[in-house]
Enzyme design. Sequence first.
Site, PDB file in Angstrom:
ATOM      1  N   HIS A  55    -115.795  19.425 -46.724  1.00 22.26           N
ATOM      2  CA  HIS A  55    -115.883  18.040 -46.272  1.00 22.26           C
ATOM      3  C   HIS A  55    -116.082  17.144 -47.501  1.00 22.26           C
ATOM      4  O   HIS A  55    -116.300  17.636 -48.607  1.00 22.26           O
ATOM      5  CB  HIS A  55    -117.032  17.861 -45.269  1.00 22.26           C
ATOM      6  CG  HIS A  55    -118.383  18.229 -45.788  1.00 22.26           C
ATOM      7  ND1 HIS A  55    -119.050  19.381 -45.419  1.00 22.26           N
ATOM      8  CD2 HIS A  55    -119.191  17.615 -46.676  1.00 22.26           C
ATOM      9  CE1 HIS A  55    -120.205  19.446 -46.048  1.00 22.26           C
ATOM     10  NE2 HIS A  55    -120.309  18.385 -46.813  1.00 22.26           N
TER      11      HIS A  55
HETATM   12  C1  T46 Z   1    -122.914  19.765 -49.942  1.00 24.65           C
HETATM   13  C2  T46 Z   1    -123.435  21.121 -49.752  1.00 24.65           C
HETATM   14  C3  T46 Z   1    -124.093  21.678 -50.987  1.00 24.65           C
HETATM   15  C4  T46 Z   1    -128.864  18.378 -41.383  1.00 24.65           C
HETATM   16  O1  T46 Z   1    -129.259  18.189 -40.220  1.00 24.65           O
HETATM   17  N1  T46 Z   1    -129.512  17.778 -42.432  1.00 24.65           N
HETATM   18  C5  T46 Z   1    -129.111  17.941 -43.712  1.00 24.65           C
HETATM   19  O2  T46 Z   1    -129.735  17.380 -44.634  1.00 24.65           O
HETATM   20  C6  T46 Z   1    -127.974  18.789 -43.979  1.00 24.65           C
HETATM   21  C7  T46 Z   1    -127.493  19.009 -45.404  1.00 24.65           C
HETATM   22  C8  T46 Z   1    -127.362  19.393 -42.935  1.00 24.65           C
HETATM   23  N2  T46 Z   1    -127.795  19.193 -41.663  1.00 24.65           N
HETATM   24  C9  T46 Z   1    -127.081  19.855 -40.545  1.00 24.65           C
HETATM   25  C10 T46 Z   1    -125.707  19.269 -40.274  1.00 24.65           C
HETATM   26  C11 T46 Z   1    -124.902  20.452 -39.795  1.00 24.65           C
HETATM   27  O3  T46 Z   1    -125.089  20.611 -38.405  1.00 24.65           O
HETATM   28  O4  T46 Z   1    -126.857  21.240 -40.895  1.00 24.65           O
HETATM   29  C12 T46 Z   1    -125.560  21.657 -40.502  1.00 24.65           C
HETATM   30  C13 T46 Z   1    -124.755  22.134 -41.714  1.00 24.65           C
HETATM   31  O5  T46 Z   1    -124.636  21.022 -42.610  1.00 24.65           O
HETATM   32  P1  T46 Z   1    -123.413  20.816 -43.621  1.00 24.65           P
HETATM   33  O6  T46 Z   1    -122.106  20.990 -42.923  1.00 24.65           O
HETATM   34  O7  T46 Z   1    -123.654  19.527 -44.307  1.00 24.65           O
HETATM   35  O8  T46 Z   1    -123.655  22.051 -44.638  1.00 24.65           O
HETATM   36  P2  T46 Z   1    -122.859  22.497 -45.929  1.00 24.65           P
HETATM   37  O9  T46 Z   1    -123.664  23.568 -46.571  1.00 24.65           O
HETATM   38  O10 T46 Z   1    -121.459  22.799 -45.568  1.00 24.65           O
HETATM   39  O11 T46 Z   1    -122.817  21.210 -46.905  1.00 24.65           O
HETATM   40  C14 T46 Z   1    -123.996  20.639 -47.454  1.00 24.65           C
HETATM   41  C15 T46 Z   1    -123.779  19.149 -47.725  1.00 24.65           C
HETATM   42  O12 T46 Z   1    -123.351  18.445 -46.573  1.00 24.65           O
HETATM   43  C16 T46 Z   1    -122.705  18.936 -48.767  1.00 24.65           C
HETATM   44  O13 T46 Z   1    -122.639  17.574 -49.088  1.00 24.65           O
HETATM   45  O14 T46 Z   1    -122.516  19.370 -51.047  1.00 24.65           O
HETATM   46  O15 T46 Z   1    -124.360  21.255 -48.669  1.00 24.65           O
END
Ligand code: T46
Length: 138
Positions: A55
């Site tokens: 993303h």
């Molecule tokens: C990036 C990499 C390193 C939350 O509720 N709060 C938060 O602060 C975060 C980061 C996530 N979430 C929830 C949202 C989704 O339902 O946790 C789930 C997975 O989150 P996300 O798709 O953001 O996870 P990653 O590991 O794919 O990505 C994240 C960051 O979004 C991204 O910017 O650089 O970690």
Amino acid sequence: MNKLNPGPGGLHEVFTLRDDLGTIGVIEGEQLLSFPVKRVYFIYSVAQGAERGAHAHKQLRQLIFAAQGSFTVTLDDGSQIQDYILDSPTKALMVEPGNWRTLKGFSHDAVVMVLASLEYDEADYIRDYQEFLEWRGR
Ligand code: T46
């Protein structure tokens, strides 16, 4: 910190103090912490072979480093793609808004540390690659 490679993001060297008692890494100063940190999150116990990210963010700026272990961050600004290997707490990757990011190649012990400029907001995400390219005007 010293900037090692400019690019769609930027890899920085973390100021590191070593002595007989151990090591301290320090992230401070406006060069890298050019945004007020509104959120700190960390990712660990990553499933073997998992790929995370896939993303972009519209506004969010982040500083990412491996507190332990290693992984690869791929940044794509819609025209340039670059891989960054984070395999030491002495390196930190600045990720600017508008970069499609993927994280992969996690070691079993990897701990991803992230300092973020904004609190979590799903509205800041672009999770569709085609939509990302259009948003970037590509
Ligand atoms: C990036 C990499 C390193 C939350 O509720 N709060 C938060 O602060 C975060 C980061 C996530 N979430 C929830 C949202 C989704 O339902 O946790 C789930 C997975 O989150 P996300 O798709 O953001 O996870 P990653 O590991 O794919 O990505 C994240 C960051 O979004 C991204 O910017 O650089 O970690």
